[in-house]
Design a protein around this motif. Structure first.
Motif, PDB file in Angstrom:
ATOM      1  N   GLU A   2       0.253  -1.084  -0.081  1.00  0.00           N
ATOM      2  CA  GLU A   2      -0.151   0.133   0.037  1.00  0.00           C
ATOM      3  C   GLU A   2       0.927   1.344  -0.186  1.00  0.00           C
ATOM      4  OE1 GLU A   2      -2.486   0.307   2.833  1.00  0.00           O
ATOM      5  OE2 GLU A   2      -4.133  -2.015   2.635  1.00  0.00           O
ATOM      6  N   VAL A   3       2.007   1.185   0.597  1.00  0.00           N
ATOM      7  CA  VAL A   3       2.964   2.648   0.679  1.00  0.00           C
ATOM      8  C   VAL A   3       4.403   2.336  -0.483  1.00  0.00           C
ATOM      9  CG1 VAL A   3       2.555   3.065   3.260  1.00  0.00           C
ATOM     10  CG2 VAL A   3       4.543   2.091   2.189  1.00  0.00           C
ATOM     11  N   LEU A  50       7.189   6.728  -1.747  1.00  0.00           N
ATOM     12  CA  LEU A  50       6.265   6.312  -0.633  1.00  0.00           C
ATOM     13  C   LEU A  50       4.861   6.943  -0.877  1.00  0.00           C
ATOM     14  CD1 LEU A  50       8.159   5.055   2.785  1.00  0.00           C
ATOM     15  CD2 LEU A  50       7.649   4.157   0.475  1.00  0.00           C
ATOM     16  N   HIS A  51       4.241   6.160  -1.091  1.00  0.00           N
ATOM     17  CA  HIS A  51       2.574   6.552  -0.338  1.00  0.00           C
ATOM     18  C   HIS A  51       2.136   6.482   0.382  1.00  0.00           C
ATOM     19  CE1 HIS A  51      -1.423   8.051  -1.728  1.00  0.00           C
ATOM     20  NE2 HIS A  51      -1.831   6.949  -1.369  1.00  0.00           N
ATOM     21  N   SER A  52       0.980   7.578   0.884  1.00  0.00           N
ATOM     22  CA  SER A  52       0.581   8.303   2.161  1.00  0.00           C
ATOM     23  C   SER A  52      -0.687   7.866   2.170  1.00  0.00           C
ATOM     24  CB  SER A  52       1.190   9.628   2.934  1.00  0.00           C
ATOM     25  OG  SER A  52       0.431   9.076   3.699  1.00  0.00           O
ATOM     26  N   GLU A  53      -1.558   7.319   2.675  1.00  0.00           N
ATOM     27  CA  GLU A  53      -2.623   7.157   2.638  1.00  0.00           C
ATOM     28  C   GLU A  53      -3.896   8.280   3.688  1.00  0.00           C
ATOM     29  OE1 GLU A  53      -6.696   6.957   0.076  1.00  0.00           O
ATOM     30  OE2 GLU A  53      -4.715   5.603  -0.031  1.00  0.00           O
ATOM     31  N   HIS A  85      -1.950  11.079   4.135  1.00  0.00           N
ATOM     32  CA  HIS A  85      -1.699  12.426   3.723  1.00  0.00           C
ATOM     33  C   HIS A  85      -2.478  12.503   2.142  1.00  0.00           C
ATOM     34  CE1 HIS A  85       0.422  12.764   7.372  1.00  0.00           C
ATOM     35  NE2 HIS A  85       0.459  13.228   7.540  1.00  0.00           N
ATOM     36  N   LYS A  86      -2.416  11.306   1.143  1.00  0.00           N
ATOM     37  CA  LYS A  86      -3.134  11.791   0.535  1.00  0.00           C
ATOM     38  C   LYS A  86      -1.687  12.534  -0.719  1.00  0.00           C
ATOM     39  CE  LYS A  86      -7.217  10.782   0.760  1.00  0.00           C
ATOM     40  NZ  LYS A  86      -7.384   9.346   1.339  1.00  0.00           N
ATOM     41  N   ARG A  87      -0.527  11.759  -0.718  1.00  0.00           N
ATOM     42  CA  ARG A  87       0.599  12.907  -1.555  1.00  0.00           C
ATOM     43  C   ARG A  87       1.489  11.071  -1.235  1.00  0.00           C
ATOM     44  NH1 ARG A  87       1.049  17.550  -2.098  1.00  0.00           N
ATOM     45  NH2 ARG A  87      -0.198  19.070  -0.608  1.00  0.00           N
ATOM     46  N   ARG A  88       2.776  11.178  -1.923  1.00  0.00           N
ATOM     47  CA  ARG A  88       3.790  10.845  -1.601  1.00  0.00           C
ATOM     48  C   ARG A  88       4.613  11.615  -1.300  1.00  0.00           C
ATOM     49  NH1 ARG A  88       2.900   6.762  -4.691  1.00  0.00           N
ATOM     50  NH2 ARG A  88       4.348   5.557  -6.047  1.00  0.00           N
ATOM     51  N   PHE A  89       6.505  10.851  -0.989  1.00  0.00           N
ATOM     52  CA  PHE A  89       6.921  11.258  -0.163  1.00  0.00           C
ATOM     53  C   PHE A  89       7.852  10.661  -0.291  1.00  0.00           C
ATOM     54  CE2 PHE A  89       3.088  12.141   3.005  1.00  0.00           C
ATOM     55  CZ  PHE A  89       3.597  14.097   2.986  1.00  0.00           C
ATOM     56  N   LEU A 128       8.582   5.646  13.635  1.00  0.00           N
ATOM     57  CA  LEU A 128       7.182   4.182  12.862  1.00  0.00           C
ATOM     58  C   LEU A 128       6.847   4.931  11.909  1.00  0.00           C
ATOM     59  CD1 LEU A 128       5.656   3.571  15.448  1.00  0.00           C
ATOM     60  CD2 LEU A 128       6.985   1.607  14.670  1.00  0.00           C
ATOM     61  N   ILE A 129       5.975   4.030  10.107  1.00  0.00           N
ATOM     62  CA  ILE A 129       6.009   4.941   9.538  1.00  0.00           C
ATOM     63  C   ILE A 129       5.153   6.313   9.459  1.00  0.00           C
ATOM     64  CG2 ILE A 129       4.490   3.174   8.101  1.00  0.00           C
ATOM     65  CD1 ILE A 129       5.742   3.895   5.517  1.00  0.00           C
TER      66      ILE A 129
END
Length: 96
Positions: A9-10, A32-35, A37-41, A68-69
């Motif tokens: 998922e990330v 990496l995708h944060s659901e 925050h609706k963003r990629r970091f 932690l992630i």
């Protein structure tokens, strides 16, 4: 199974997830995708590791550079947010 699904998922791929779940640390650069925050970091030579969750010992948690992630995503978002706020200026001269 939960940790493998979460890794996917990330945007951590299958062989990377398998490496992490086996207990081996992994170092690489990626987005990496944060659901939440609706963003990629972007990570820069980050150290990934699966460890026991601090609050729920039987569960596993993904950590990046010792954080932690969820905490890592929040830190990245907080770094980004001030730069976004500076670029948005309120409209002038609009009267209701």
């Amino acid at each position: 199974m939960y940790m493998e699904k979460f890794c996917l998922e990330v945007d951590i791929n299958g062989w990377q997830a398998a490496t992490l779940i086996s207990g081996e640390p992994l170092f690489y650069e990626s987005e990496l995708h944060s659901e939440e925050h609706k963003r990629r970091f972007m990570t820069e030579r980050a150290g990934f590791q699966v460890m026991k969750a601090p609050k729920d010992k039987p569960k596993l948690a993904l950590a990046i550079n010792g954080h932690l992630i969820g905490q890592w995503f929040k830190e990245q978002f907080d770094k980004l947010f001030p730069s976004i706020r500076k670029t948005i200026t309120p409209p002038r001269g609009i009267k209701l």
